[in-house]
Design a protein around this motif. Structure first.
Motif, PDB file in Angstrom:
ATOM      1  N   ARG A  89      24.329  57.636 137.206  1.00  9.16           N
ATOM      2  CA  ARG A  89      23.701  58.171 138.413  1.00  9.16           C
ATOM      3  C   ARG A  89      23.488  59.676 138.288  1.00  9.16           C
ATOM      4  NH1 ARG A  89      27.108  57.236 143.436  1.00  9.16           N
ATOM      5  NH2 ARG A  89      28.104  59.091 142.631  1.00  9.16           N
ATOM      6  N   LEU A  90      24.556  60.358 137.817  1.00  9.22           N
ATOM      7  CA  LEU A  90      24.453  61.811 137.642  1.00  9.22           C
ATOM      8  C   LEU A  90      23.364  62.163 136.638  1.00  9.22           C
ATOM      9  CD1 LEU A  90      28.226  62.710 137.628  1.00  9.22           C
ATOM     10  CD2 LEU A  90      26.521  63.719 139.145  1.00  9.22           C
ATOM     11  N   ALA A  91      23.338  61.425 135.521  1.00  8.60           N
ATOM     12  CA  ALA A  91      22.359  61.719 134.470  1.00  8.60           C
ATOM     13  C   ALA A  91      20.941  61.494 134.972  1.00  8.60           C
ATOM     14  CB  ALA A  91      22.631  60.836 133.256  1.00  8.60           C
ATOM     15  N   PHE A  92      20.746  60.428 135.733  1.00 10.99           N
ATOM     16  CA  PHE A  92      19.416  60.105 136.264  1.00 10.99           C
ATOM     17  C   PHE A  92      18.921  61.229 137.176  1.00 10.99           C
ATOM     18  CE2 PHE A  92      16.972  58.183 139.779  1.00 10.99           C
ATOM     19  CZ  PHE A  92      15.910  57.674 139.063  1.00 10.99           C
ATOM     20  N   ILE A  93      19.779  61.638 138.100  1.00 13.36           N
ATOM     21  CA  ILE A  93      19.382  62.685 139.048  1.00 13.36           C
ATOM     22  C   ILE A  93      19.149  64.007 138.327  1.00 13.36           C
ATOM     23  CG2 ILE A  93      20.151  64.037 141.058  1.00 13.36           C
ATOM     24  CD1 ILE A  93      21.654  61.450 141.939  1.00 13.36           C
ATOM     25  N   MET A  94      20.063  64.334 137.411  1.00 14.95           N
ATOM     26  CA  MET A  94      19.934  65.610 136.720  1.00 14.95           C
ATOM     27  C   MET A  94      18.704  65.664 135.826  1.00 14.95           C
ATOM     28  SD  MET A  94      23.765  66.892 135.956  1.00 14.95           S
ATOM     29  CE  MET A  94      23.207  68.427 135.258  1.00 14.95           C
ATOM     30  N   ALA A  95      18.355  64.539 135.220  1.00 11.57           N
ATOM     31  CA  ALA A  95      17.169  64.515 134.360  1.00 11.57           C
ATOM     32  C   ALA A  95      15.903  64.764 135.185  1.00 11.57           C
ATOM     33  CB  ALA A  95      17.072  63.186 133.624  1.00 11.57           C
ATOM     34  N   ILE A  96      15.868  64.223 136.393  1.00 11.00           N
ATOM     35  CA  ILE A  96      14.702  64.433 137.245  1.00 11.00           C
ATOM     36  C   ILE A  96      14.638  65.891 137.695  1.00 11.00           C
ATOM     37  CG2 ILE A  96      13.666  63.862 139.490  1.00 11.00           C
ATOM     38  CD1 ILE A  96      14.618  60.987 139.014  1.00 11.00           C
ATOM     39  N   VAL A  97      15.778  66.430 138.117  1.00 11.10           N
ATOM     40  CA  VAL A  97      15.816  67.842 138.526  1.00 11.10           C
ATOM     41  C   VAL A  97      15.400  68.724 137.344  1.00 11.10           C
ATOM     42  CG1 VAL A  97      17.337  69.727 139.278  1.00 11.10           C
ATOM     43  CG2 VAL A  97      17.540  67.473 140.312  1.00 11.10           C
ATOM     44  N   TYR A  98      15.933  68.389 136.178  1.00  9.34           N
ATOM     45  CA  TYR A  98      15.618  69.152 134.961  1.00  9.34           C
ATOM     46  C   TYR A  98      14.119  69.151 134.671  1.00  9.34           C
ATOM     47  CZ  TYR A  98      15.373  70.001 129.878  1.00  9.34           C
ATOM     48  OH  TYR A  98      15.057  70.458 128.640  1.00  9.34           O
ATOM     49  N   SER A  99      13.531  67.959 134.762  1.00 12.73           N
ATOM     50  CA  SER A  99      12.108  67.893 134.419  1.00 12.73           C
ATOM     51  C   SER A  99      11.221  68.536 135.488  1.00 12.73           C
ATOM     52  CB  SER A  99      11.666  66.450 134.143  1.00 12.73           C
ATOM     53  OG  SER A  99      12.113  65.615 135.145  1.00 12.73           O
ATOM     54  N   PHE A 130      18.038  64.898 126.964  1.00 11.53           N
ATOM     55  CA  PHE A 130      18.831  65.536 128.019  1.00 11.53           C
ATOM     56  C   PHE A 130      19.572  64.481 128.844  1.00 11.53           C
ATOM     57  CE2 PHE A 130      19.240  67.073 132.393  1.00 11.53           C
ATOM     58  CZ  PHE A 130      19.890  68.277 132.203  1.00 11.53           C
ATOM     59  N   MET A 131      18.844  63.434 129.215  1.00  7.54           N
ATOM     60  CA  MET A 131      19.405  62.376 130.050  1.00  7.54           C
ATOM     61  C   MET A 131      20.588  61.687 129.354  1.00  7.54           C
ATOM     62  SD  MET A 131      17.072  59.470 131.709  1.00  7.54           S
ATOM     63  CE  MET A 131      17.090  59.209 133.439  1.00  7.54           C
ATOM     64  N   LEU A 132      20.374  61.318 128.081  1.00  7.19           N
ATOM     65  CA  LEU A 132      21.425  60.614 127.347  1.00  7.19           C
ATOM     66  C   LEU A 132      22.645  61.499 127.122  1.00  7.19           C
ATOM     67  CD1 LEU A 132      19.182  58.719 124.807  1.00  7.19           C
ATOM     68  CD2 LEU A 132      20.850  57.643 126.298  1.00  7.19           C
ATOM     69  N   ILE A 133      22.381  62.760 126.768  1.00  6.56           N
ATOM     70  CA  ILE A 133      23.491  63.680 126.524  1.00  6.56           C
ATOM     71  C   ILE A 133      24.281  63.911 127.809  1.00  6.56           C
ATOM     72  CG2 ILE A 133      23.998  66.137 126.065  1.00  6.56           C
ATOM     73  CD1 ILE A 133      23.689  64.613 123.519  1.00  6.56           C
ATOM     74  N   VAL A 134      23.576  64.114 128.910  1.00  5.22           N
ATOM     75  CA  VAL A 134      24.260  64.338 130.192  1.00  5.22           C
ATOM     76  C   VAL A 134      25.108  63.114 130.550  1.00  5.22           C
ATOM     77  CG1 VAL A 134      23.900  64.549 132.684  1.00  5.22           C
ATOM     78  CG2 VAL A 134      22.671  66.036 131.130  1.00  5.22           C
ATOM     79  N   GLN A 135      24.530  61.924 130.355  1.00  2.00           N
ATOM     80  CA  GLN A 135      25.285  60.698 130.668  1.00  2.00           C
ATOM     81  C   GLN A 135      26.558  60.618 129.824  1.00  2.00           C
ATOM     82  OE1 GLN A 135      25.472  57.382 128.761  1.00  2.00           O
ATOM     83  NE2 GLN A 135      26.939  56.871 130.361  1.00  2.00           N
ATOM     84  N   LEU A 136      26.411  60.824 128.522  1.00  2.89           N
ATOM     85  CA  LEU A 136      27.569  60.696 127.639  1.00  2.89           C
ATOM     86  C   LEU A 136      28.622  61.754 127.936  1.00  2.89           C
ATOM     87  CD1 LEU A 136      25.740  59.856 124.291  1.00  2.89           C
ATOM     88  CD2 LEU A 136      27.158  58.331 125.654  1.00  2.89           C
TER      89      LEU A 136
END
Lengths: 147, 66
Positions: A89-99, A130-136
């Motif tokens: 969930r965190l990775a999904f939200i952060m990837a959208i904010v990032y992009s 970014f998404m995968l790294i944030v998730q991991l």
């Protein structure tokens, strides 16, 4: 087939898809693929090679990270499952904010330093990586904090 | 929600690791439940109940916030 049994089948398929995970041993394979392709990506800066190798390495790195991401832990119980969900969930939200934010920062830097740099997009690789790294990282951090 | 799993564990004289193994979860899970950081599923709560030979509401209790 009645409508009800069709719905039931759909639901079961979705459940199966939702529960899909690779075994714990795949984690090592994922790490090897990810690190291997990362080293090659750095190494290719010092060698002359053909252009096609770059997207291949990008692809391999993403596949490696994805394998790590979908592999089970040694003991995969409901608690690990909940930590995993939080990290996704965190990775999904952060990837959208990032992009959304990244192009603005690029633009701001370009304006500040008077560079003739138009608002250009960025590659899918950047966002997915970014998404995968944030998730991991979040998953790892959550596990570490709850030891 | 608060719990007295630690006390129940002391009564049985078993470690977190042993309890975890007995009900098929990781030690971290037991630790997080004991520290009130994780609310287990009903399935897990019932497994604990079987292990401690006590009803669930003996060692799990609702608090004001719940």
């Amino acid at each position: 087939m009645s409508q009800q049994s069709f719905c039931e089948k759909e639901r079961k398929n979705l459940e199966k898809l939702n529960k899909f995970q690779l075994g714990n041993q795949f984690k090592k394979i994922g790490v090897i693929i990810a690190i291997g392709s990362f080293i090659l990506m750095i190494a290719r800066k010092y060698f002359e090679d053909s252009e096609w190798i770059r997207p291949v390495l990008h692809g391999l790195l993403l596949i490696g990270l994805l394998i790590i991401s979908v592999s089970k832990e040694k003991i995969e119980d409901e608690y690990v499952d909940s930590l995993r969900s939080q990290s996704y969930r965190l990775a999904f939200i952060m990837a959208i904010v990032y992009s959304l934010v990244q192009p603005l920062i690029n633009y701001a830097v370009a304006v500040l330093f008077n560079q003739d740099d138009n608002l250009k997009g960025f590659s899918y690789f950047q966002v997915l990586f970014f998404m995968l790294i944030v998730q991991l990282l979040f998953f790892w951090q959550l596990k570490r904090m709850n030891k | 929600m608060k719990n007295t799993i630690k006390v129940q564990r002391a009564i049985l004289d078993i470690t977190q690791e042993e309890l975890a193994k007995a009900i098929g979860v990781s030690r971290q899970t037991i630790n997080s439940i004991e520290k009130n950081r994780y609310v287990p599923s009903t399935v897990l709560a019932l497994k604990l109940s079987k292990m401690f030979n006590q009803p669930v509401n003996v060692f799990f209790e609702l608090t004001e916030e719940d």
